[in-house]
Design a protein around this motif. Sequence first.
Motif, short mmCIF file in Angstrom:
data_model
loop_
_atom_site.label_atom_id
_atom_site.label_comp_id
_atom_site.label_asym_id
_atom_site.label_seq_id
_atom_site.Cartn_x
_atom_site.Cartn_y
_atom_site.Cartn_z
N LEU A 1 0.83 -1.20 0.00
CA LEU A 1 0.00 0.00 0.00
C LEU A 1 0.87 1.25 0.00
O LEU A 1 2.03 1.22 0.39
N GLN A 2 0.29 2.35 -0.43
CA GLN A 2 1.02 3.60 -0.65
C GLN A 2 1.10 4.45 0.61
O GLN A 2 0.08 4.80 1.20
N TYR A 3 2.34 4.79 0.98
CA TYR A 3 2.56 5.71 2.10
C TYR A 3 3.54 6.78 1.64
O TYR A 3 4.60 6.96 2.20
N PHE A 4 3.18 7.44 0.57
CA PHE A 4 4.03 8.49 0.01
C PHE A 4 3.16 9.42 -0.83
O PHE A 4 2.03 9.08 -1.20
N LYS A 5 3.69 10.55 -1.14
CA LYS A 5 2.98 11.58 -1.90
C LYS A 5 2.64 11.09 -3.31
O LYS A 5 3.43 10.39 -3.95
N ASP A 6 1.47 11.45 -3.77
CA ASP A 6 1.08 11.13 -5.14
C ASP A 6 2.05 11.81 -6.11
O ASP A 6 2.20 13.04 -6.10
N TYR A 7 2.71 11.00 -6.92
CA TYR A 7 3.70 11.57 -7.85
C TYR A 7 3.17 11.69 -9.27
O TYR A 7 3.81 12.32 -10.12
N ALA A 8 1.99 11.13 -9.53
CA ALA A 8 1.56 11.00 -10.92
C ALA A 8 0.41 11.91 -11.31
O ALA A 8 0.24 12.21 -12.50
N HIS A 9 -0.39 12.33 -10.36
CA HIS A 9 -1.64 13.00 -10.72
C HIS A 9 -1.75 14.38 -10.07
O HIS A 9 -1.35 15.38 -10.65
N THR A 10 -2.30 14.43 -8.88
CA THR A 10 -2.57 15.72 -8.24
C THR A 10 -1.47 16.15 -7.27
O THR A 10 -1.56 17.24 -6.70
N LYS A 11 -0.49 15.28 -7.06
CA LYS A 11 0.64 15.56 -6.14
C LYS A 11 0.19 15.68 -4.68
O LYS A 11 0.90 16.22 -3.85
N LYS A 12 -0.99 15.17 -4.39
CA LYS A 12 -1.51 15.26 -3.02
C LYS A 12 -0.69 14.38 -2.08
O LYS A 12 -0.14 13.36 -2.48
N HIS A 13 -0.64 14.78 -0.83
CA HIS A 13 0.01 13.99 0.20
C HIS A 13 -0.94 12.90 0.68
O HIS A 13 -2.14 13.14 0.84
N TYR A 14 -0.41 11.73 0.86
CA TYR A 14 -1.19 10.65 1.42
C TYR A 14 -1.07 10.72 2.94
O TYR A 14 -0.02 10.44 3.51
N ARG A 15 -2.18 11.06 3.56
CA ARG A 15 -2.20 11.19 5.02
C ARG A 15 -3.13 10.13 5.60
O ARG A 15 -3.39 9.11 4.98
N LYS A 16 -3.61 10.35 6.80
CA LYS A 16 -4.32 9.29 7.51
C LYS A 16 -5.53 8.77 6.73
O LYS A 16 -5.74 7.55 6.66
N PHE A 17 -6.32 9.66 6.17
CA PHE A 17 -7.52 9.21 5.45
C PHE A 17 -7.16 8.25 4.33
O PHE A 17 -7.74 7.16 4.20
N GLU A 18 -6.19 8.65 3.49
CA GLU A 18 -5.81 7.82 2.34
C GLU A 18 -5.21 6.49 2.78
O GLU A 18 -5.47 5.44 2.19
N VAL A 19 -4.39 6.54 3.83
CA VAL A 19 -3.78 5.31 4.34
C VAL A 19 -4.84 4.36 4.88
O VAL A 19 -4.87 3.17 4.58
N ARG A 20 -5.76 4.91 5.68
CA ARG A 20 -6.79 4.06 6.29
C ARG A 20 -7.78 3.53 5.26
O ARG A 20 -8.31 2.42 5.42
N GLU A 21 -8.03 4.28 4.21
CA GLU A 21 -8.92 3.80 3.16
C GLU A 21 -8.32 2.59 2.45
O GLU A 21 -9.03 1.63 2.11
#
Length: 408
Positions: A356-376
């Motif tokens: 699973l991804q625990y790093f910043k989105d590098y391909a699309h919106t450059k959003k940071h993956y924080r708790k919500f994205e990790v838990r999803e």
Amino acid sequence: MKLILITALFQTLLFASYSGILVDKNTSAPIINATISDSTISVKSDENGSFTIDTNETYIHVKAYGYRPYKINTENNISNAELVSITVKALYLSFWSANTTSKKIKQVLKMIDETEINALVIDIKNEYGSTLFKTSFEQANSYGAHENRTNRDIEGFMELLKSKNIYTIARIVTFKDELQASNNPDYAIKKIDGSIWRNHDNMAWVDPFDSRSHEYAIAMAEEAAKVGFDEINFDYIRFPAKSGLAFCETNNQENRVETIGRFIDLAQNKLRKYGVFISVDTYGNICWSDDDNNIGQTVVSLAKHADYISPMLYPSGFASGSFYFENPSEHPYAVIYRSIKNIEDRIDSKRVRPWLQYFKDYAHTKKHYRKFEVREQIRAAEDINTSGWMMWSPSSTYHLNYFVKEDE
């Protein structure tokens, strides 16, 4: 006739039958289709969890999907062997962090004490070919693989992890190996002009078709098994995603897939006596491909040979338009859930453990993956009943509160 009787008597003396019943420690339910092995043979448990193995060895090993490895002393008569179930929830610990004195290990151990994390994936051989500790593998040592080691007390390190009941996974970078390739140009992957090929980060690879590359990686895996790892995770267990390269055999799909399967079978045979599970890393798009993506991996072929497969289901790794999303990284739950759902007909989800991804989105919106994205992502893996998940942070930087569920 006398010779036949003597031979039968010799075989009877040489091998003794050991029988047992495997059950779940919590439910006492029988464990079906587990693999029971000594150093040379394997048998399966039946619908009652029963097995019989002919062996003269003191220890035999049990592997059952969804359970911790189990070792049986055949000199002890036990009615039931109680296996402990586990859903692996792992963090990646880099080559530079995996020792008893690093700041990272102290942070990670605190997280294990206080959250749901129960496992670690640890680099044993990295992309360059360096080893975490000085092994007894003299070929690698002769190349200087141990010179940049970051762990000088592997026994103490493993003892620390085991004292906390941590499930330990040894990551072996397989065919991408600058040290091995540069020291063995005869079986390094080459350009058409005969020179050694190196990828975008200037790393050479060894030819997956050459059996010497298999023996080398598996010897390294054996070093990890010897010090007590529960599982060997083979990464870069594939052909390069690059055309126009020269190999020692015809580079077609049939040959590639057969070669990767042969490698895993050899690893299973060589590592049988240690009782370790074997997992393999794959691209995330393996879940959506009918062919081998020119790298020798399909879900069906890997399921025949490995214990677990670990697709790298990083939402940022999927192209715009995948899953009908302009930006797949905005939909972490759907990417994970749909991808694993799509391969349920080829492999039981309890044999899938995604990265699973625990790093910043590098391909699309450059959003940071924080708790919500990790838990999803975690929620998706749980909802589809995987064997767990492994979190990839290249720097091994994690946040404790991400792994504490909201209802706790």
